[in-house]
Write an enzyme that holds these catalytic residues in place. Sequence first.
Site, PDB file in Angstrom:
ATOM      1  CE1 TYR A 144      -3.736   2.470   0.795  1.00  0.00           C
ATOM      2  CE2 TYR A 144      -2.355   3.244   2.590  1.00  0.00           C
ATOM      3  CZ  TYR A 144      -3.464   3.393   1.781  1.00  0.00           C
ATOM      4  OH  TYR A 144      -4.287   4.472   1.954  1.00  0.00           O
ATOM      5  CG  ASP A 239       5.940   3.294   0.781  1.00  0.00           C
ATOM      6  OD1 ASP A 239       6.247   3.788   1.889  1.00  0.00           O
ATOM      7  OD2 ASP A 239       4.789   3.356   0.313  1.00  0.00           O
ATOM      8  CE  LYS A 267       2.136   4.596   8.364  1.00  0.00           C
ATOM      9  NZ  LYS A 267       0.749   4.936   8.566  1.00  0.00           N
TER      10      LYS A 267
END
Length: 427
Positions: A144, A239, A267
């Site tokens: 994702y 990622d 994050k």
Amino acid sequence: MNHTHSKTAFAKAQQLIPGGVNSPARAFGGVGGSPIFIARGEGAYLIDVDSNRYLDYCGSWGPLILGHAHPRVVAAVTEAMARGATFGAPTEIETQLAELITQLMPSIEMVRMVSSGTEAAMSAIRLARGYTGRDVIIKFAGCYHGHVDALLVSAGSSATTLGVPTSPGVPKGCTQDTLVLRYNDVAGLEEAFKTKGDTIAGVILEPVVGNMGLVTPTKEFLAALRTLTYNAGSLLIYDEVMTGFRLALGGAQQIQNMKPDVTVLGKIVGGGLPVGAYGGRADIMRKIMPAGPVFQAGTLSGNPLAMAAGLATLEELRDRSPYEHMEKLAQQLEIGLTDAAKQANIPHRFQRVGSMWTLFFNPDAVTDYDTAKKSDAAKFGRFFWAMMDRSIYLPCSQFEAAFIMAVHTEEHVKQTIAAAKEALAGI
Ligand code: HOZ
């Protein structure tokens, strides 16, 4: 446990916000029931609007490696706010954070700040296409990368939890140059490069997947990724939104000894404020406007509050390295939960790298999207609520990683194992 206020808050929110939430992952769609509404966080704990207190293993889905309201982060953000929230003009703290990122992740020679992981991933694939002059992007099923149109195909996280293969609203044209392959499938990757190598702008992946639950890459897969992209002149895009500064200060690429061309961050880099970033080799990054022709912009990019939270977080991680502590706790948790599942006779796989872990209700090793989807999500839902009843808050889906935080203690882990023993015995 009483959830009266949470239920009332959810009912009101549903009238005004689609589904009552601002991101589907938090709606408890994968576990049933309705979400608890949070009043505040304190260290390793979440306190809901009914004053229930939970030991937190979600950590806002990863950013809060230092726990809730860490004093150093709170002080940095408070000071920054007093100087002014945003200027839409450069500030020195942006360069300070950029410098620290380049020191901690040597593959990143230059970095551009944005406001979310989605934005960072979107910009990274635009950069790969602009740099190479090619269109095709390879992604892996179950990974994702935020809700970027071109990457919202066979996506993990809430897209898997809610069974969305590709969202309505994503035009076919946006995904026609996205090639979806199987994670850990070396032969599939080789075949793609053999037949289409000179059209492939880049390959994007989660180097340790958190978004179909925790899935690790094989050594052969990593080696093939690096060699095939290099030989074809395509970019390897890591990622590291979840893994960056978490699996080690230098992220997954440090523990894997890999050097991606471009890295996507989010994050932890924002310390709990909305930040994303993408960075990599200087010759690639210089293609970004205004240094180069690839357009990307944002009024709140490099926002001083967000930079202050990110800088304070990364400095704390650098100064007090909690990684050994988290690894030790994670090992104890792994042993305890595995034993508990065995005792309860429940087919399971505990998969973990460092402080990221998933207890799969699956008898087999989970190596890709297909094996992940064979997990018993309904059983996970029962486990989730049984843990909630015992004041342990897990990510609310079988297809998400859980996180140990630096503020967790051995006592917390013991409490969690004891809760899991009861919970697993009862489902
Ligand atoms: N990216 C987060 C972990 N998969 C989900 C957060 C969200 O979608 O709200």
